[in-house]
Scaffold this active site. Structure first.
Site, mmCIF file in Angstrom:
data_model
loop_
_atom_site.group_PDB
_atom_site.id
_atom_site.type_symbol
_atom_site.label_atom_id
_atom_site.label_comp_id
_atom_site.label_asym_id
_atom_site.label_seq_id
_atom_site.Cartn_x
_atom_site.Cartn_y
_atom_site.Cartn_z
ATOM 1 N N TRP A 155 0.439 -1.577 0.128
ATOM 2 C CA TRP A 155 0.192 -0.071 0.184
ATOM 3 C C TRP A 155 1.247 1.579 0.233
ATOM 4 O O TRP A 155 0.278 2.484 0.050
ATOM 5 C CB TRP A 155 -0.762 0.142 0.825
ATOM 6 C CG TRP A 155 -1.813 -0.908 0.976
ATOM 7 C CD1 TRP A 155 -2.427 -2.379 1.524
ATOM 8 C CD2 TRP A 155 -3.669 -0.473 0.289
ATOM 9 N NE1 TRP A 155 -3.484 -2.963 1.079
ATOM 10 C CE2 TRP A 155 -4.751 -1.895 0.372
ATOM 11 C CE3 TRP A 155 -3.774 0.511 0.076
ATOM 12 C CZ2 TRP A 155 -5.893 -1.610 0.752
ATOM 13 C CZ3 TRP A 155 -5.145 0.955 0.051
ATOM 14 C CH2 TRP A 155 -5.781 -0.375 -0.649
ATOM 15 N N CYS A 192 -11.383 -1.994 -4.298
ATOM 16 C CA CYS A 192 -12.015 -2.906 -5.074
ATOM 17 C C CYS A 192 -12.675 -4.290 -5.467
ATOM 18 O O CYS A 192 -13.836 -4.207 -5.986
ATOM 19 C CB CYS A 192 -10.544 -2.909 -5.950
ATOM 20 S SG CYS A 192 -9.922 -1.880 -6.405
ATOM 21 N N SER A 229 -13.407 -3.286 -9.727
ATOM 22 C CA SER A 229 -12.373 -4.220 -10.670
ATOM 23 C C SER A 229 -11.278 -4.463 -10.538
ATOM 24 O O SER A 229 -10.716 -4.624 -9.392
ATOM 25 C CB SER A 229 -11.725 -2.370 -10.870
ATOM 26 O OG SER A 229 -10.662 -0.933 -11.183
ATOM 27 N N ASP A 273 -7.673 -5.888 -11.274
ATOM 28 C CA ASP A 273 -5.966 -5.682 -12.035
ATOM 29 C C ASP A 273 -5.563 -7.304 -11.582
ATOM 30 O O ASP A 273 -5.206 -8.340 -11.129
ATOM 31 C CB ASP A 273 -4.839 -5.282 -11.140
ATOM 32 C CG ASP A 273 -3.310 -5.393 -11.646
ATOM 33 O OD1 ASP A 273 -2.861 -6.188 -12.585
ATOM 34 O OD2 ASP A 273 -2.518 -4.647 -11.266
ATOM 35 N N LEU A 283 -6.353 -6.311 -17.207
ATOM 36 C CA LEU A 283 -4.953 -7.014 -17.401
ATOM 37 C C LEU A 283 -3.884 -5.468 -17.800
ATOM 38 O O LEU A 283 -4.581 -5.103 -19.402
ATOM 39 C CB LEU A 283 -4.562 -8.252 -18.645
ATOM 40 C CG LEU A 283 -3.433 -8.680 -18.534
ATOM 41 C CD1 LEU A 283 -2.867 -8.989 -17.527
ATOM 42 C CD2 LEU A 283 -3.251 -9.796 -19.811
ATOM 43 N N TYR A 284 -3.500 -4.813 -17.433
ATOM 44 C CA TYR A 284 -3.384 -3.964 -17.253
ATOM 45 C C TYR A 284 -1.480 -3.980 -19.363
ATOM 46 O O TYR A 284 -0.943 -4.948 -19.531
ATOM 47 C CB TYR A 284 -2.382 -3.264 -16.927
ATOM 48 C CG TYR A 284 -2.573 -2.366 -15.889
ATOM 49 C CD1 TYR A 284 -3.201 -1.219 -15.955
ATOM 50 C CD2 TYR A 284 -2.585 -2.436 -14.296
ATOM 51 C CE1 TYR A 284 -4.524 -0.226 -14.665
ATOM 52 C CE2 TYR A 284 -4.090 -2.319 -13.531
ATOM 53 C CZ TYR A 284 -4.766 -0.995 -14.476
ATOM 54 O OH TYR A 284 -4.986 -0.582 -13.463
ATOM 55 N N ALA A 314 0.108 0.282 -10.808
ATOM 56 C CA ALA A 314 -0.436 1.085 -11.320
ATOM 57 C C ALA A 314 -0.787 2.038 -10.785
ATOM 58 O O ALA A 314 -2.085 1.361 -10.009
ATOM 59 C CB ALA A 314 -1.108 0.839 -12.988
#
Length: 319
Positions: A85, A201, A222, A224, A263-264, A318
Site C-alpha cells: 500500500w 476494489c 475493478s 488488476d 490486464l494492464y 499502476a
C-alpha cells in the site's frame, strides 16, 4: 484427468489476452478488459495460492490481519515488511503542500523508464517509510489511507450515528442462524469514498453455510488480474478459513465475481510468460487451534504448508 484448479485463473488471463477490449483507465496505462467474469475454487482441494508464479503469502496474511484489526494506517504493514500500500500513502504526501522534495509527478511510470529518476524516487520513498514508522504526527497525516477496508469492515458509521462491526455481526449470525442470507459485509460506503486513498476494489462479500461447510463469494468492481487478483483470491480464501475456524465449520467454495476485469497493457508479456508454466499442487493452510477468535490471530498463527511455486514475475503497479 481433472483440470488443475489454477486453470480457473489462467483461463481468465488467456481470455483477456485473446478477447480483451482495449480500454483507457484512471492511471493512463491502458488495459485489456472484459465486463463480468466468475471463478470458483473448492477450498477442500487445497489453498488457492497460485503456483505458476510465487505469490508472497506473508504479505497477503498481514494485509488481511490489518483489515481485521480495523486499521487504516501504514505503520502496521511497514512493521511487518509489507509495502503493497506504500504508493498510495506516498502519493498523498508528495501531492501535499508539506512536500518540498524532488518533483514526483507520475512517479509510478517515470520510475520504470528513467533510471536517474528511479534512484531519486527510491530515496524519497524510503524517507517516507521511515517517517511513517517513527513520526506519529506524520503517520497520522500521511500514513493514514483514509476510511479504507478496515474502517468499513469493523467500524462502519451509520446514518443513525451508531458504529457497526460487520465482521463480528457475520460471525455472530453464522453461529446463531447459519441459514441466514444476510451474512454480508459491504465496504462501498459512498459517503466516505472521498476520504480514501483508493476506493474499495473488492467492495463486498457474502458467506453461505451448507453441510457444515462455509463458502464465500466476493465481488470486485475493478480488478488488476496479473498483480491484484492472485492476492484477492488468497486473501478471501484465508478469511474463509479464519471465520470457518471460529465458527466450527469446514471450508467450502470460494467464488469470485468481477465486473471490470482487466490486464494492464504493461503486464501483457508477463502474463504470456506465466501461461507457459504448468501449475503445481496447491499448498494447504494450518491455523493455530489455540486461538478461538479471528481478531487474536497474528502472522505466526498462520502456517502455509507445501508451497512449491515457479519463480515470481515482476510487473509495475499502476497507481
Amino acid at each position: 484427468m481433472k483440470k488443475h484448479p489454477e486453470y480457473a485463473y489462467l483461463d481468465l488471463m488467456k481470455h483477456l489476452l485473446d478477447h480483451g477490449i482495449q480500454k483507457g483507465d484512471r492511471t493512463g496505462t491502458g488495459t485489456l478488459s472484459t465486463f463480468g467474469y466468475q471463478m470458483r475454487f473448492n477450498l477442500q482441494e487445497g489453498f488457492p495460492l497460485l503456483t505458476t508464479k510465487r505469490v508472497p503469502m506473508k504479505l497477503i496474511a498481514s494485509e488481511l490481519l490489518w483489515f481485521l484489526k480495523g486499521d487504516t494506517k501504514l505503520r502496521y504493514l511497514l512493521e511487518n515488511n509489507n509495502h503493497i500500500w506504500d504508493e498510495w500513502g506516498f502519493k498523498k504526501w508528495v501531492e501535499s503542500p508539506d512536500y518540498d522534495g524532488v518533483d514526483m509527478t507520475d512517479f509510478g511510470r517515470r520510475s520504470l523508464v528513467d533510471e536517474a529518476f528511479n534512484e531519486e524516487y527510491q530515496l524519497e520513498l524510503k524517507h517516507y517509510q521511515e517517517l511513517v514508522l517513527t513520526d506519529d504526527a506524520f503517520s497520522d497525516t500521511y500514513g493514514d489511507l483514509g476510511n479504507v477496508y478496515g474502517k468499513q469492515w469493523r467500524f462502519w458509521e451509520g446514518a443513525d450515528g451508531e458504529v457497526y462491526d460487520q465482521i463480528q455481526y457475520i460471525i455472530d449470525e453464522i453461529k446463531r442462524n447459519p441459514d441466514s442470507r444476510r451474512l454480508l459485509c459491504n465496504a462501498w460506503n459512498i459517503s466516505e469514498l472521498h476520504t480514501q486513498a483508493l476506493p474499495p476494489c473488492h467492495y463486498s462479500f457474502q458467506f453461505y453455510v451448507v453441510d457444515g461447510k462455509l463458502s464465500c463469494l466476493f465481488n470486485m468492481r475493478s480488478n488488476d488480474v496479473f498483480l491484484g487478483l492472485p492476492f484477492n483470491i488468497a486473501s478471501y480464501a484465508l478469511l474463509t478459513h479464519l471465520i470457518a475456524h471460529e465458527c466450527g465449520l469446514e471450508v467450502g467454495e470460494l467464488v469470485y465475481s468481477g465486473a471490470d476485469v482487466h490486464l494492464y497493457s504493461n503486464h501483457v508479456e508477463q502474463a504470456r510468460k506465466q501461461l507457459t508454466r504448468e501449475p503445481r499442487a496447491f499448498p494447504t493452510i494450518r491455523l493455530n487451534q489455540e486461538k478461538t477468535s479471528i481478531f487474536d490471530f497474528e502472522l505466526d498463527d498462520i502456517e502455509l504448508i507445501g508451497y512449491d511455486p515457479h519463480p515470481g514475475i515482476k510487473a509495475p503497479v499502476a497507481v
